[in-house]
Design an enzyme around this catalytic site. Sequence first.
Site, mmCIF file in Angstrom:
data_model
loop_
_atom_site.group_PDB
_atom_site.id
_atom_site.type_symbol
_atom_site.label_atom_id
_atom_site.label_comp_id
_atom_site.label_asym_id
_atom_site.label_seq_id
_atom_site.Cartn_x
_atom_site.Cartn_y
_atom_site.Cartn_z
ATOM 1 N N GLU A 75 9.288 -0.096 -9.511
ATOM 2 C CA GLU A 75 8.966 1.332 -9.587
ATOM 3 C C GLU A 75 8.005 1.700 -8.459
ATOM 4 O O GLU A 75 7.093 0.945 -8.150
ATOM 5 C CB GLU A 75 8.337 1.628 -10.960
ATOM 6 C CG GLU A 75 7.972 3.061 -11.189
ATOM 7 C CD GLU A 75 9.144 4.008 -10.940
ATOM 8 O OE1 GLU A 75 10.182 3.846 -11.582
ATOM 9 O OE2 GLU A 75 9.012 4.905 -10.090
ATOM 10 N N GLN A 130 -5.604 9.418 5.126
ATOM 11 C CA GLN A 130 -6.797 10.180 4.793
ATOM 12 C C GLN A 130 -7.955 9.203 4.606
ATOM 13 O O GLN A 130 -7.880 8.324 3.739
ATOM 14 C CB GLN A 130 -6.615 10.981 3.494
ATOM 15 C CG GLN A 130 -5.677 12.164 3.605
ATOM 16 C CD GLN A 130 -4.217 11.753 3.534
ATOM 17 O OE1 GLN A 130 -3.871 10.779 2.893
ATOM 18 N NE2 GLN A 130 -3.352 12.485 4.218
ATOM 19 N N CYS A 170 -2.517 -0.294 -8.601
ATOM 20 C CA CYS A 170 -1.472 -0.974 -7.823
ATOM 21 C C CYS A 170 -1.963 -1.613 -6.524
ATOM 22 O O CYS A 170 -1.831 -2.817 -6.356
ATOM 23 C CB CYS A 170 -0.341 0.004 -7.532
ATOM 24 S SG CYS A 170 0.606 0.366 -9.018
ATOM 25 N N LYS A 227 8.659 -4.400 -3.235
ATOM 26 C CA LYS A 227 7.541 -3.715 -3.907
ATOM 27 C C LYS A 227 6.195 -4.165 -3.322
ATOM 28 O O LYS A 227 5.338 -3.344 -2.998
ATOM 29 C CB LYS A 227 7.619 -3.993 -5.411
ATOM 30 C CG LYS A 227 6.489 -3.412 -6.218
ATOM 31 C CD LYS A 227 6.485 -1.895 -6.204
ATOM 32 C CE LYS A 227 5.191 -1.367 -6.793
ATOM 33 N NZ LYS A 227 5.029 0.060 -6.626
#
Length: 434
Positions: free
Chosen positions: A152, A255, A264, A208
């Site tokens: 995901e 940023q 994560c 991932k």
Amino acid sequence: MDKVAVLGAGYVGLTTAVGLSAFGWPVVCTDVDKEKIESLNKGQVPFFEPGLEEWMAQSMQKGLLTFTPDASIAIRSADVIFVAVGTPSLSDGSVELSDLFAAVSTISEHMTEDKLIVIKSTVPPGTTQRVKEFLGERLAGICSFEVATNPEFLREGSAIADFMRPDRVVIGTDRSAPIERLQRIYQPLIEREVPFIYTNFQTAEMIKYSANSFLAMKVAFINEISRVCDLVGADVLTIARAIGQDPRIGPAYLQPGPGYGGSCLPKDTAAFAHFFRERGMPLPIIEAVMESNRMQHRYAVQKISDYYNTLDGIKLGVLGTAFKGGTSDMRQSPAIPIINQLLQLGTELTLYDPQALDEARQLWGDACLYAEDEYEAAAGQDGIVIVTDWPSFRQLDLDRVAQALSRKVMFDFRSLYQRAKLEQMGFDYIAIGR
Ligand SMILES: NC(=O)c1ccc[n+]([C@@H]2O[C@H](COP(=O)([O-])OP(=O)(O)OC[C@H]3O[C@@H](n4cnc5c(N)ncnc54)[C@H](O)[C@@H]3O)[C@@H](O)[C@H]2O)c1
């Protein structure tokens, strides 16, 4: 019609359950946390994720989404079972897979007919193969099964939008049958022309970790640039804008801030580095990214301590404890090391966060004070420190902040304000790299 079960009702599991039910599939979602299921059954999402509760209500009203604390009900009813349990870090960076294997073990206990098991949790290379072997042993002589991995990529704060319109869907399998089944499940995304990538288990697992390590590297990079900008009098925001124009670099994740955090990037970089360090193939870039990120936390504290002669007894209002704006998640938030270091140095802190204050209270208890809003956090303080990029912090009534503070000092670690404006108002304005 395929029926879906989702094991794990956290950010990923609940979003998957809500998203797939919005696609029209009947979904039963289960979790070992009974309180969570109780709250979901009342229509309440037990964490802050914009829009999720509304989407969930729609699916529940249509009878397409139900919650049960009884995993056997979810598993028995389903043709496709998504596993979205947590895979947290241990202190050495390795991944704790006990929840994952507990979930897979529960699945094996209640399976009597062919089903597809889809690993959505982020897992180290080789784990899906291990899941397959584990199920093979448990289900021998009982029934056949298929396994796929489908990592995901959603971001907290825009989870539902990311689920509905992902940049890509990655499916790792060793056979073609799971692909056909998942193509059916994800048909609305195929119609939206979302790119699908089909590969083997290990490649999908590596995608991932590679994606998150690359994002962590971008953030750490621009933060590193922000530190040296201070030294030479350059402006990191202009640099980020200029280099971001180059399509080979791109503007996202450039940023500057107080360091990356969340559930994560820190965990996945640590896991990736640990996994290959253990196998004699270290990842020096990723190791450096992690160190550079820790350096940014220390640098933010250094900025504050450099301003005051001593931090002992200095009173500061801290805006933001969540790891980023738009979430109540404080897992590995940069606010944690920054606040801990400030407390060690003797500051008195008053914290405010629009959604994560309960979590902050659990973490710091009486060691800090807690405010109802930004202005209460500023009241009577020697300065205000912006740690999280909540949209509301960008729109502060600066006159009110100025009146509330006893010394007009702002540490803007998210670069939300213009130096010239703040200085015009009589603030001492301290940012990183500007
Ligand atoms: N949070 C994110 O932004 C994000 C994004 C992409 C991928 N991921 C990955 O997805 C996975 C889940 O992350 P999350 O943030 O949703 O975690 P989470 O901690 O929010 O949720 C995990 C849930 O699983 C439940 N659980 C644990 N063991 C279980 C079991 N045996 N059966 C049923 N439920 C069980 C827990 O009670 C918890 O509610 C992790 O591997 C994470 O790395 C997370």
